[in-house]
Design an enzyme around this catalytic site. Structure first.
Site, mmCIF file in Angstrom:
data_model
loop_
_atom_site.group_PDB
_atom_site.id
_atom_site.type_symbol
_atom_site.label_atom_id
_atom_site.label_comp_id
_atom_site.label_asym_id
_atom_site.label_seq_id
_atom_site.Cartn_x
_atom_site.Cartn_y
_atom_site.Cartn_z
ATOM 1 N N ALA A 61 36.509 -2.056 -53.101
ATOM 2 C CA ALA A 61 37.972 -2.002 -53.012
ATOM 3 C C ALA A 61 38.498 -3.380 -52.639
ATOM 4 O O ALA A 61 37.797 -4.161 -51.992
ATOM 5 C CB ALA A 61 38.371 -0.983 -51.954
ATOM 6 N N GLU A 123 31.045 -0.553 -46.042
ATOM 7 C CA GLU A 123 32.363 -0.239 -45.464
ATOM 8 C C GLU A 123 32.338 -0.230 -43.942
ATOM 9 O O GLU A 123 33.310 -0.612 -43.291
ATOM 10 C CB GLU A 123 32.835 1.127 -45.965
ATOM 11 C CG GLU A 123 33.369 1.127 -47.389
ATOM 12 C CD GLU A 123 32.281 1.352 -48.434
ATOM 13 O OE1 GLU A 123 31.091 1.166 -48.113
ATOM 14 O OE2 GLU A 123 32.618 1.706 -49.568
HETATM 15 C C1 3H9 Z 1 35.719 -0.358 -49.882
HETATM 16 O O1 3H9 Z 1 35.196 -0.522 -50.944
HETATM 17 C C2 3H9 Z 1 36.396 0.926 -49.467
HETATM 18 C C3 3H9 Z 1 36.073 2.097 -50.346
HETATM 19 O O2 3H9 Z 1 34.885 2.723 -49.928
HETATM 20 C C4 3H9 Z 1 37.083 3.198 -50.295
HETATM 21 C C5 3H9 Z 1 38.498 2.857 -50.512
HETATM 22 C C6 3H9 Z 1 39.378 4.082 -50.617
HETATM 23 N N1 3H9 Z 1 38.229 -7.624 -51.646
HETATM 24 O O3 3H9 Z 1 32.114 -13.773 -49.504
HETATM 25 P P1 3H9 Z 1 32.494 -14.778 -50.521
HETATM 26 C C7 3H9 Z 1 36.777 -12.533 -51.640
HETATM 27 S S1 3H9 Z 1 35.826 -1.589 -48.743
HETATM 28 C C8 3H9 Z 1 38.976 -8.732 -51.678
HETATM 29 O O4 3H9 Z 1 32.861 -16.131 -50.068
HETATM 30 P P2 3H9 Z 1 29.828 -14.596 -51.590
HETATM 31 C C9 3H9 Z 1 36.488 -13.329 -50.385
HETATM 32 O O5 3H9 Z 1 37.501 -13.153 -49.432
HETATM 33 C C10 3H9 Z 1 35.079 -2.986 -49.533
HETATM 34 N N2 3H9 Z 1 38.451 -9.980 -51.646
HETATM 35 O O6 3H9 Z 1 31.381 -14.906 -51.671
HETATM 36 C C11 3H9 Z 1 36.432 -14.750 -50.928
HETATM 37 O O7 3H9 Z 1 37.748 -15.203 -51.074
HETATM 38 P P3 3H9 Z 1 38.121 -16.750 -50.793
HETATM 39 C C12 3H9 Z 1 33.622 -2.919 -49.494
HETATM 40 C C13 3H9 Z 1 37.133 -10.070 -51.599
HETATM 41 O O8 3H9 Z 1 29.313 -14.845 -52.943
HETATM 42 C C14 3H9 Z 1 35.824 -14.546 -52.312
HETATM 43 O O9 3H9 Z 1 36.032 -13.184 -52.654
HETATM 44 N N3 3H9 Z 1 33.065 -4.155 -49.975
HETATM 45 C C15 3H9 Z 1 36.294 -8.952 -51.560
HETATM 46 O O10 3H9 Z 1 29.217 -15.300 -50.438
HETATM 47 C C16 3H9 Z 1 34.358 -14.859 -52.389
HETATM 48 O O11 3H9 Z 1 33.696 -14.132 -51.361
HETATM 49 C C17 3H9 Z 1 32.629 -5.116 -49.145
HETATM 50 O O12 3H9 Z 1 32.628 -4.982 -47.952
HETATM 51 C C18 3H9 Z 1 36.900 -7.672 -51.596
HETATM 52 N N4 3H9 Z 1 36.178 -6.553 -51.589
HETATM 53 O O13 3H9 Z 1 29.716 -13.037 -51.253
HETATM 54 C C19 3H9 Z 1 32.117 -6.368 -49.793
HETATM 55 N N5 3H9 Z 1 35.013 -9.369 -51.499
HETATM 56 O O14 3H9 Z 1 37.344 -17.512 -51.816
HETATM 57 C C20 3H9 Z 1 32.831 -7.561 -49.228
HETATM 58 C C21 3H9 Z 1 35.042 -10.705 -51.506
HETATM 59 O O15 3H9 Z 1 39.580 -16.789 -50.944
HETATM 60 N N6 3H9 Z 1 32.415 -8.790 -49.855
HETATM 61 N N7 3H9 Z 1 36.322 -11.144 -51.570
HETATM 62 O O16 3H9 Z 1 37.625 -17.032 -49.383
HETATM 63 C C22 3H9 Z 1 31.256 -9.401 -49.564
HETATM 64 O O17 3H9 Z 1 30.426 -8.930 -48.805
HETATM 65 C C23 3H9 Z 1 30.994 -10.740 -50.179
HETATM 66 O O18 3H9 Z 1 32.237 -11.319 -50.465
HETATM 67 C C24 3H9 Z 1 30.185 -10.694 -51.499
HETATM 68 C C25 3H9 Z 1 30.174 -12.094 -52.158
HETATM 69 C C26 3H9 Z 1 28.744 -10.275 -51.168
HETATM 70 C C27 3H9 Z 1 30.811 -9.722 -52.462
#
Ligand code: 3H9
Length: 719
Positions: A61, A123
């Site tokens: 999300a 999450e």
């Molecule tokens: C969910 O899914 C809820 C649902 O169950 C139910 C809903 C009803 N959204 O970390 P990075 C951005 S909750 C928005 O530097 P990496 C991040 O801020 C979600 N933005 O890269 C950054 O922006 P900036 C569950 C996001 O390669 C850029 O992307 N998911 C999101 O080191 C690059 O990120 C998670 O918890 C997002 N979901 O790592 C996963 N994700 O360049 C959260 C990333 O402006 N994400 N951004 O600073 C991560 O763990 C890592 O970002 C990921 C990539 C492993 C994906």
């Protein structure tokens, strides 16, 4: 958005397009809904593949949408519609499928993953649970124990592990989308009833109640007050005990509770703060995006005590060639053995070969002549460190970066010992250095952006969260610790016990209260520093002067304990008693209680009843006040830097966002008002005097934390 194309004649291909991680924003969800409708209505299309552009399935999300008004089609009905579709839908997972991204894949009828892909439901780390059906579908697919593990920890698993769990149907080393398209052609027309996970029974082990009880107990113990892990267990329990629809209802209720809790806001702030600290800047205007690091191939560590050993292990494990130097022969032999043991244990845990051959040991500083970067980790003594820096400057090749692992000494004084002070920075690791995530990269007035960029990049490569900070006594972390420790001692003088103060701080969420932490790190460390500062008056007995030093209130309690040889865990006595030296089991010590009574009597202090609120307010607000001073002085560029340092280095509870974020949840005006109150009661304690920046923020209407930098800029420009 999502792009729809028809491939191989009969497969509808939906590509999620929302860089950088294909988060499921409103536009993406709308794109998926529209594309699915098209795929189902086109008679030529017999099956569907969902993939993400640029080799990434989806990061879940869109976290940025959480704070605002939700728009676009909701995730849950969208995933239900995919699962209910009459044509097979295949998820082609490349890169990552996390959170809502994995929940989307669980709604598909088949999952094909690239061998390098990672999947998970993180999450819980954002203060949530997998609230788009993940908490109900995952246990039905992979069983309750495995689902509980993944959902309560938020850990990612590799494609191979996912295959073992039955979470994906196939893994491939080839082009995942091509493989998925071929797979989709093969399964076209086959019945789908057995592929809809929501219809599966939830397979439970026979002792499922015992399992839930055990997991709940473990989660409560480790959550330190965080509520999301507990809600995760409750949601999986609903999957195990209720029909799917009722389980979904429970998931929705739990999610609503979490969404309205302050904890998810704190954890989302923390998620973005972790990324913000990488975008460092210096008061000179130098920044992360305009300063290029120089590659480091070979590094050296000088001094193989506890810190030097940990740093050597961290470097070797990350693949760097390391020259490890210890001039004392006996220490060198012991260090070699200890480092090899640490590397072997780490390698066993990670299932890789130990990086023993990455390290060359030496007992002579000459052996670092050809390295690209040196980290000095000798004893915390300025005279000794100065000597080492003079030697390094003479020995090392031109361009070598010289870094010190000091925890608070003046980097500038060290830089002055070298021919190239612009190549000198602090790299302050936290013990144990191969485990703790935090690294303070400390720049002095002469440090070049090149040196800062190089140290920051090195930190990233060895898996640290690196924060660039300015040079001052204690840098950020230890500078803020000082008023916190000071208040804790004053509270003892006024009537509290170490157990009570620790209990309040641990209930707040710290892994360890202030006194247990002091016992662990050793009371003698601070004692030596205070002696060097001329604060310790040996055998001090009575009189007001004993509790006043350099014009301010001072508590000699720590010094008095050290005079008795009570250095904490290592001597088996400190603020607590231990069964034997080195033991970690702290027990209240009757000796200490009588010692405190006698001390109060000697100083005519009347013990009073101190409540939880006072302990928290005095310890935390004085620390937060110092944080504002640090921002005012430009030692930290923004509140995120301070919060990251405190969570990763000082066990501040993550679900409270860090000290500066916590101040916003209390209300800046309340923090100011309470500091004023305590300062009035204790005018000889300068750390309780509210700082200008805090006053200015309150005067400008307590703006949200994301806007503080503007106020800080104004305050600094007025100086
Ligand atoms: C969910 O899914 C809820 C649902 O169950 C139910 C809903 C009803 N959204 O970390 P990075 C951005 S909750 C928005 O530097 P990496 C991040 O801020 C979600 N933005 O890269 C950054 O922006 P900036 C569950 C996001 O390669 C850029 O992307 N998911 C999101 O080191 C690059 O990120 C998670 O918890 C997002 N979901 O790592 C996963 N994700 O360049 C959260 C990333 O402006 N994400 N951004 O600073 C991560 O763990 C890592 O970002 C990921 C990539 C492993 C994906």
């Amino acid at each position: 958005m999502a792009q729809y194309t028809r491939v191989s004649g009969s497969v509808g291909l939906i590509t999620l397009q929302s860089p950088p991680v294909n988060a499921l924003s409103a536009a993406v969800r709308q794109g998926i809904v529209d594309s699915m409708q098209r795929a189902l209505s086109e008679p030529e299309v017999k099956s569907v593949v969902i993939c993400g552009q640029n080799g990434i399935f989806s990061g879940g999300a869109d976290i940025k949408e959480f704070g605002g008004q939700m728009s676009g089609p909701p995730l849950i009905p969208m995933i239900h519609a995919i699962e209910a579709a009459s044509k097979p839908v295949v998820a082609a997972i490349e890169g990552i499928a996390l959170g809502g991204g994995l929940e989307l894949a669980l709604g598909c009828h088949y999952r094909i993953a690239h061998s390098k892909a990672r999947v998970g439901l993180p999450e819980v780390t954002l203060g949530l649970l997998p609230g788009a059906g993940g908490s109900q579908r995952l246990p039905r697919l992979i069983g309750v124990p495995a689902a509980l593990d993944l959902i309560t920890t938020g850990r990612y698993v590799t494609a191979a592990e996912a295959l073992k769990f039955g979470l994906v149907d196939q893994i491939t080393d080839h082009n995942t989308v091509n493989v998925a398209v071929k797979f989709a052609q093969r399964v076209a027309g086959q019945p789908l009833d057995a592929r809809r996970i929501s219809t599966y029974p939830c397979l439970c082990p026979p002792d499922v109640d015992v399992l839930f009880e055990e997991v709940m107990q473990r989660v409560r113990r480790t959550a330190r007050g965080a509520i999301a892990p507990i809600a995760c267990v409750q949601a999986v329990r609903a999957a195990a005990t209720l029909p799917y629809n009722q389980g979904m209802e429970r998931e929705r209720e739990l999610m609503a509770t979490l969404f309205t809790s302050g904890q998810t806001r704190a954890l989302q702030y923390f998620f973005f703060a972790q990324r913000a600290v990488g975008r460092w800047s210096m008061p000179s205007g130098a920044r992360w995006d305009t300063s290029k690091p120089r590659p480091v191939h070979k590094a050296a560590v000088i001094g193989l005590g506890t810190m030097g050993r940990g740093i050597t292990v961290a470097l070797a494990q990350a693949g760097f060639s390391v020259v490890a130097v210890e001039t004392q022969e006996k220490q060198l032999m012991e260090a070699k053995q200890a480092i090899s043991g640490m590397l072997e244990r780490g390698a066993k845990r990670r299932g890789v070969a130990p990086a023993l051959d990455k390290i060359n040991y030496g007992c002579n500083i000459q052996s670092v002549a050809d390295v690209d970067l040196v980290i000095e980790a000798v004893f915390e003594d300025m005279a000794l460190k100065k000597k080492v820096f003079q030697q390094l400057s003479a020995v090392c090749k031109a361009g070598t970066f010289l870094c010190s692992n000091t925890s608070g000494l003046d980097i500038d004084q060290l830089a002055c010992q070298t021919r190239n002070p612009e190549l000198v920075v602090g790299m302050h690791f936290f013990a144990p250095a191969h485990v703790m995530k935090l690294l303070e990269v400390v720049y002095g007035p002469k440090s070049s952006p090149l040196a800062v960029a190089t140290a920051m990049q090195l930190g990233k490569k060895i898996g640290k969260v690196s924060v660039a900070v300015g040079n001052c006594r204690g840098f950020v972390g230890n500078r803020m610790l000082k008023p916190y420790l000071e208040q804790a001692l004053f509270l003892l003088e006024e009537g509290a016990t170490p157990e009570f103060v620790d209990q309040v701080l641990e209930e707040f969420g710290f892994a360890m209260g202030v006194f247990r932490m002091s016992d662990l790190s050793g009371l003698d460390v601070g004692w030596k520093v205070r002696m060097a500062d001329g604060l310790v008056v040996p055998n001090s007995t009575t009189g007001q002067a004993t509790r006043l030093r350099q014009g301010r209130r001072y508590s000699p309690l720590g010094d008095l304990l050290c005079e008795q040889g009570r250095f904490g865990q290592k001597t088996g006595r400190g603020w607590y008693q231990y069964n034997k030296p080195g033991s970690q089991v702290a027990k209240p010590d009757p000796w200490l209680h009588s010692f405190l009574d006698e001390y109060r009597a000697r100083h005519t202090l009347v013990a009073r009843r101190i409540d939880h609120q006072e302990v928290l307010e005095r310890c935390l607000y004085s620390m937060i006040n110092e944080g504002f001073r640090i921002l005012e002085d430009g030692i930290a560029a923004g509140p995120e830097d301070i919060d990251i340092i405190y969570v990763f280095g000082y066990s501040w509870p993550r679900h409270r966002g860090g000290p500066m974020f916590y101040a916003t949840t209390v209300g800046l005006n309340k923090v100011l008002e309470r500091l004023e109150h305590y300062h009035q009661a204790h005018p000889d304690v300068p750390s309780l005097q509210p700082c200008d920046l805090l006053r200015k923020l309150v005067a400008s209407g307590s703006p949200p934390i994301q806007k503080w930098r503007e106020v800080i800029k104004k305050v600094r420009s007025q100086l």
